[in-house]
Enzyme design. Structure first.
Site, PDB file in Angstrom:
ATOM      1  N   GLY A  36       0.845  -1.197   0.000  1.00 18.00           N
ATOM      2  CA  GLY A  36       0.000   0.000   0.000  1.00 18.00           C
ATOM      3  C   GLY A  36       0.872   1.236   0.000  1.00 18.00           C
ATOM      4  O   GLY A  36       2.102   1.155   0.126  1.00 18.00           O
ATOM      5  N   SER A  38       2.671   4.789   1.113  1.00 21.71           N
ATOM      6  CA  SER A  38       3.313   5.265   2.331  1.00 21.71           C
ATOM      7  C   SER A  38       2.254   5.965   3.185  1.00 21.71           C
ATOM      8  O   SER A  38       1.486   6.785   2.692  1.00 21.71           O
ATOM      9  CB  SER A  38       4.437   6.251   1.977  1.00 21.71           C
ATOM     10  OG  SER A  38       5.036   6.772   3.146  1.00 21.71           O
ATOM     11  N   GLY A  39       2.198   5.613   4.458  1.00 23.50           N
ATOM     12  CA  GLY A  39       1.214   6.226   5.345  1.00 23.50           C
ATOM     13  C   GLY A  39      -0.110   5.493   5.406  1.00 23.50           C
ATOM     14  O   GLY A  39      -1.006   5.886   6.158  1.00 23.50           O
ATOM     15  N   ALA A  40      -0.242   4.399   4.642  1.00 22.08           N
ATOM     16  CA  ALA A  40      -1.503   3.649   4.651  1.00 22.08           C
ATOM     17  C   ALA A  40      -1.672   2.853   5.948  1.00 22.08           C
ATOM     18  O   ALA A  40      -2.794   2.521   6.335  1.00 22.08           O
ATOM     19  CB  ALA A  40      -1.574   2.706   3.450  1.00 22.08           C
ATOM     20  N   GLY A  41      -0.554   2.535   6.609  1.00 22.93           N
ATOM     21  CA  GLY A  41      -0.627   1.809   7.874  1.00 22.93           C
ATOM     22  C   GLY A  41      -0.045   0.411   7.832  1.00 22.93           C
ATOM     23  O   GLY A  41      -0.322  -0.404   8.706  1.00 22.93           O
ATOM     24  N   LYS A  42       0.795   0.125   6.833  1.00 28.99           N
ATOM     25  CA  LYS A  42       1.358  -1.221   6.671  1.00 28.99           C
ATOM     26  C   LYS A  42       2.177  -1.653   7.885  1.00 28.99           C
ATOM     27  O   LYS A  42       1.950  -2.723   8.451  1.00 28.99           O
ATOM     28  CB  LYS A  42       2.236  -1.273   5.411  1.00 28.99           C
ATOM     29  CG  LYS A  42       1.517  -0.968   4.118  1.00 28.99           C
ATOM     30  CD  LYS A  42       2.459  -1.026   2.931  1.00 28.99           C
ATOM     31  CE  LYS A  42       3.588  -0.018   2.995  1.00 28.99           C
ATOM     32  NZ  LYS A  42       3.112   1.393   3.053  1.00 28.99           N
ATOM     33  N   SER A  43       3.140  -0.836   8.278  1.00 25.27           N
ATOM     34  CA  SER A  43       4.021  -1.196   9.392  1.00 25.27           C
ATOM     35  C   SER A  43       3.256  -1.257  10.711  1.00 25.27           C
ATOM     36  O   SER A  43       3.484  -2.153  11.532  1.00 25.27           O
ATOM     37  CB  SER A  43       5.176  -0.192   9.498  1.00 25.27           C
ATOM     38  OG  SER A  43       6.013  -0.273   8.365  1.00 25.27           O
ATOM     39  N   SER A 110       5.996  -1.809  -2.230  1.00 27.42           N
ATOM     40  CA  SER A 110       6.028  -2.738  -3.380  1.00 27.42           C
ATOM     41  C   SER A 110       5.035  -2.306  -4.452  1.00 27.42           C
ATOM     42  O   SER A 110       4.010  -2.941  -4.645  1.00 27.42           O
ATOM     43  CB  SER A 110       5.770  -4.188  -2.934  1.00 27.42           C
ATOM     44  OG  SER A 110       4.666  -4.312  -2.072  1.00 27.42           O
TER      45      SER A 110
END
Length: 201
Positions: A36, A38-43, A110
Protein backbone atom coordinates in the site's frame (compact mmCIF):
# COMPACT_ATOMS: atom_id res chain seq x y z
CA UNK A 1 27.38 -14.22 -12.20
CA UNK A 2 28.30 -15.99 -15.41
CA UNK A 3 26.63 -19.17 -16.68
CA UNK A 4 29.87 -21.06 -16.04
CA UNK A 5 29.89 -19.90 -12.41
CA UNK A 6 26.24 -20.90 -12.04
CA UNK A 7 27.08 -24.43 -13.23
CA UNK A 8 29.40 -24.80 -10.23
CA UNK A 9 26.60 -24.08 -7.75
CA UNK A 10 24.58 -27.10 -6.67
CA UNK A 11 21.44 -27.02 -4.51
CA UNK A 12 22.10 -28.79 -1.19
CA UNK A 13 19.12 -30.72 0.14
CA UNK A 14 18.51 -30.31 3.87
CA UNK A 15 17.49 -33.10 6.24
CA UNK A 16 14.65 -31.30 8.03
CA UNK A 17 11.67 -30.36 5.86
CA UNK A 18 9.38 -27.36 5.95
CA UNK A 19 6.52 -29.65 6.89
CA UNK A 20 8.44 -30.98 9.90
CA UNK A 21 9.14 -27.43 11.07
CA UNK A 22 5.49 -26.48 10.64
CA UNK A 23 4.40 -29.52 12.66
CA UNK A 24 6.77 -28.61 15.47
CA UNK A 25 5.57 -24.98 15.45
CA UNK A 26 1.92 -26.05 15.46
CA UNK A 27 0.90 -23.94 12.47
CA UNK A 28 1.52 -23.54 8.76
CA UNK A 29 3.98 -20.99 7.44
CA UNK A 30 3.13 -18.14 5.09
CA UNK A 31 4.15 -14.76 3.72
CA UNK A 32 1.74 -12.01 4.74
CA UNK A 33 2.59 -9.37 2.16
CA UNK A 34 1.37 -5.94 3.29
CA UNK A 35 1.33 -3.54 0.34
CA UNK A 36 0.00 0.00 0.00
CA UNK A 37 0.97 3.64 -0.15
CA UNK A 38 3.31 5.26 2.33
CA UNK A 39 1.21 6.23 5.34
CA UNK A 40 -1.50 3.65 4.65
CA UNK A 41 -0.63 1.81 7.87
CA UNK A 42 1.36 -1.22 6.67
CA UNK A 43 4.02 -1.20 9.39
CA UNK A 44 1.54 -0.30 12.13
CA UNK A 45 -0.73 -3.17 11.14
CA UNK A 46 2.10 -5.68 10.65
CA UNK A 47 3.47 -4.87 14.12
CA UNK A 48 0.06 -5.15 15.77
CA UNK A 49 -0.56 -8.46 14.03
CA UNK A 50 2.80 -9.87 15.07
CA UNK A 51 2.09 -8.92 18.68
CA UNK A 52 -1.09 -10.99 18.48
CA UNK A 53 0.72 -13.92 16.84
CA UNK A 54 3.48 -13.75 19.47
CA UNK A 55 0.90 -13.67 22.26
CA UNK A 56 -0.53 -16.88 20.82
CA UNK A 57 2.89 -18.53 20.90
CA UNK A 58 3.31 -18.65 17.12
CA UNK A 59 6.58 -18.34 15.21
CA UNK A 60 6.61 -15.05 13.30
CA UNK A 61 8.84 -12.23 12.13
CA UNK A 62 8.50 -8.80 10.48
CA UNK A 63 10.47 -7.57 7.49
CA UNK A 64 9.89 -3.82 7.29
CA UNK A 65 10.77 -1.70 4.28
CA UNK A 66 12.78 0.98 6.08
CA UNK A 67 14.52 -1.48 8.39
CA UNK A 68 15.68 -3.72 5.55
CA UNK A 69 17.16 -0.72 3.75
CA UNK A 70 19.48 -0.22 6.73
CA UNK A 71 21.19 -3.54 6.04
CA UNK A 72 20.37 -6.09 3.35
CA UNK A 73 19.27 -3.46 0.82
CA UNK A 74 21.43 -0.60 2.05
CA UNK A 75 22.92 0.11 -1.39
CA UNK A 76 19.61 0.38 -3.24
CA UNK A 77 17.93 3.64 -4.21
CA UNK A 78 14.34 4.30 -5.28
CA UNK A 79 14.50 4.07 -9.05
CA UNK A 80 12.13 1.57 -10.66
CA UNK A 81 14.98 -0.92 -11.10
CA UNK A 82 16.17 -0.54 -7.52
CA UNK A 83 12.61 -0.99 -6.26
CA UNK A 84 12.34 -4.20 -8.26
CA UNK A 85 15.62 -5.51 -6.84
CA UNK A 86 14.51 -4.49 -3.35
CA UNK A 87 11.38 -6.63 -3.65
CA UNK A 88 13.24 -9.53 -5.31
CA UNK A 89 15.64 -9.76 -2.40
CA UNK A 90 12.86 -9.48 0.18
CA UNK A 91 10.91 -12.18 -1.63
CA UNK A 92 13.86 -14.56 -1.39
CA UNK A 93 14.34 -13.81 2.32
CA UNK A 94 10.62 -14.23 2.97
CA UNK A 95 10.75 -17.61 1.23
CA UNK A 96 13.47 -18.70 3.68
CA UNK A 97 11.16 -17.84 6.60
CA UNK A 98 8.41 -19.94 5.02
CA UNK A 99 10.87 -22.83 4.68
CA UNK A 100 11.73 -22.32 8.35
CA UNK A 101 8.07 -22.84 9.25
CA UNK A 102 7.37 -19.25 10.28
CA UNK A 103 4.78 -16.65 9.45
CA UNK A 104 6.61 -13.66 7.99
CA UNK A 105 4.94 -10.24 7.76
CA UNK A 106 6.46 -8.01 5.09
CA UNK A 107 5.57 -4.31 5.10
CA UNK A 108 6.67 -2.77 1.80
CA UNK A 109 5.06 -0.31 -0.58
CA UNK A 110 6.03 -2.74 -3.38
CA UNK A 111 4.37 -0.58 -6.04
CA UNK A 112 4.57 -2.93 -9.02
CA UNK A 113 2.15 -5.82 -9.45
CA UNK A 114 4.66 -7.83 -11.50
CA UNK A 115 7.17 -7.80 -8.64
CA UNK A 116 4.59 -8.90 -6.07
CA UNK A 117 3.46 -11.70 -8.39
CA UNK A 118 7.05 -12.92 -8.73
CA UNK A 119 7.25 -13.31 -4.96
CA UNK A 120 3.90 -15.11 -4.97
CA UNK A 121 5.34 -17.72 -7.34
CA UNK A 122 8.37 -18.36 -5.11
CA UNK A 123 6.22 -20.31 -2.65
CA UNK A 124 3.48 -22.93 -2.81
CA UNK A 125 -0.18 -22.09 -3.43
CA UNK A 126 -1.75 -20.55 -0.35
CA UNK A 127 1.58 -19.53 1.20
CA UNK A 128 1.57 -15.98 -0.22
CA UNK A 129 -1.20 -13.80 1.20
CA UNK A 130 -1.36 -10.35 -0.33
CA UNK A 131 -2.87 -7.83 2.07
CA UNK A 132 -3.73 -4.55 0.42
CA UNK A 133 -3.59 -1.88 3.12
CA UNK A 134 -5.89 0.62 1.47
CA UNK A 135 -6.19 4.30 2.23
CA UNK A 136 -6.88 7.23 -0.10
CA UNK A 137 -3.85 9.28 -1.12
CA UNK A 138 -5.41 12.28 0.65
CA UNK A 139 -5.60 10.33 3.91
CA UNK A 140 -2.00 9.14 3.57
CA UNK A 141 -0.87 12.72 2.96
CA UNK A 142 -2.80 13.93 6.00
CA UNK A 143 -1.15 11.27 8.16
CA UNK A 144 2.32 11.70 6.58
CA UNK A 145 4.06 10.20 9.65
CA UNK A 146 7.56 10.67 8.21
CA UNK A 147 6.96 13.99 6.43
CA UNK A 148 7.71 12.35 3.10
CA UNK A 149 4.70 13.58 1.14
CA UNK A 150 5.51 17.17 2.02
CA UNK A 151 9.05 16.68 0.72
CA UNK A 152 7.77 14.90 -2.40
CA UNK A 153 5.36 17.76 -3.18
CA UNK A 154 8.22 20.26 -3.00
CA UNK A 155 10.47 18.12 -5.20
CA UNK A 156 12.91 17.17 -2.44
CA UNK A 157 12.14 13.46 -2.97
CA UNK A 158 12.05 12.37 -6.62
CA UNK A 159 10.29 9.16 -7.71
CA UNK A 160 7.97 9.09 -4.70
CA UNK A 161 5.19 6.51 -4.96
CA UNK A 162 1.76 8.03 -5.36
CA UNK A 163 3.13 11.45 -6.33
CA UNK A 164 5.83 11.18 -8.99
CA UNK A 165 6.01 7.38 -9.29
CA UNK A 166 3.08 5.00 -9.86
CA UNK A 167 1.47 2.55 -7.46
CA UNK A 168 -0.28 -0.41 -9.07
CA UNK A 169 -3.15 -1.49 -6.86
CA UNK A 170 -3.61 -5.25 -6.36
CA UNK A 171 -6.48 -6.63 -8.42
CA UNK A 172 -6.76 -9.98 -6.63
CA UNK A 173 -5.46 -9.45 -3.11
CA UNK A 174 -6.44 -12.13 -0.60
CA UNK A 175 -7.39 -9.36 1.82
CA UNK A 176 -8.10 -5.64 1.50
CA UNK A 177 -7.92 -3.72 4.75
CA UNK A 178 -9.41 -0.21 4.70
CA UNK A 179 -7.44 1.58 7.43
CA UNK A 180 -9.56 4.69 6.96
CA UNK A 181 -12.59 2.69 8.13
CA UNK A 182 -11.23 -0.01 10.43
CA UNK A 183 -9.29 0.43 13.65
CA UNK A 184 -5.97 -1.37 14.09
CA UNK A 185 -7.67 -3.86 16.40
CA UNK A 186 -10.46 -4.54 13.90
CA UNK A 187 -7.91 -4.93 11.10
CA UNK A 188 -5.87 -7.46 13.09
CA UNK A 189 -9.02 -9.43 13.90
CA UNK A 190 -9.93 -9.56 10.20
CA UNK A 191 -6.51 -10.98 9.33
CA UNK A 192 -6.58 -13.49 12.19
CA UNK A 193 -10.01 -14.68 11.04
CA UNK A 194 -8.72 -15.14 7.49
CA UNK A 195 -5.68 -17.12 8.67
CA UNK A 196 -7.83 -19.31 10.89
CA UNK A 197 -10.33 -20.01 8.13
CA UNK A 198 -7.44 -21.06 5.83
CA UNK A 199 -6.07 -23.41 8.52
CA UNK A 200 -2.79 -21.48 8.73
CA UNK A 201 -3.25 -20.94 12.45
Amino acid sequence: MSNQEMKNIVWHEVAITKEQRQKRNGHRSAILWFTGLSGAGKSTLANALEQELFKRGLSSYILDGDNVRHGLNKGLGFSDEDRKENIRRIGEVAKLFVDAGSIVCTAFISPFKEDRDKVRHLVADGEFIEIYVQAPLETCEERDPKGLYKKARTGEIPEFTGISSPYEEPDQAELTIDTGRLSVEESVEEIITYLSNRNIL
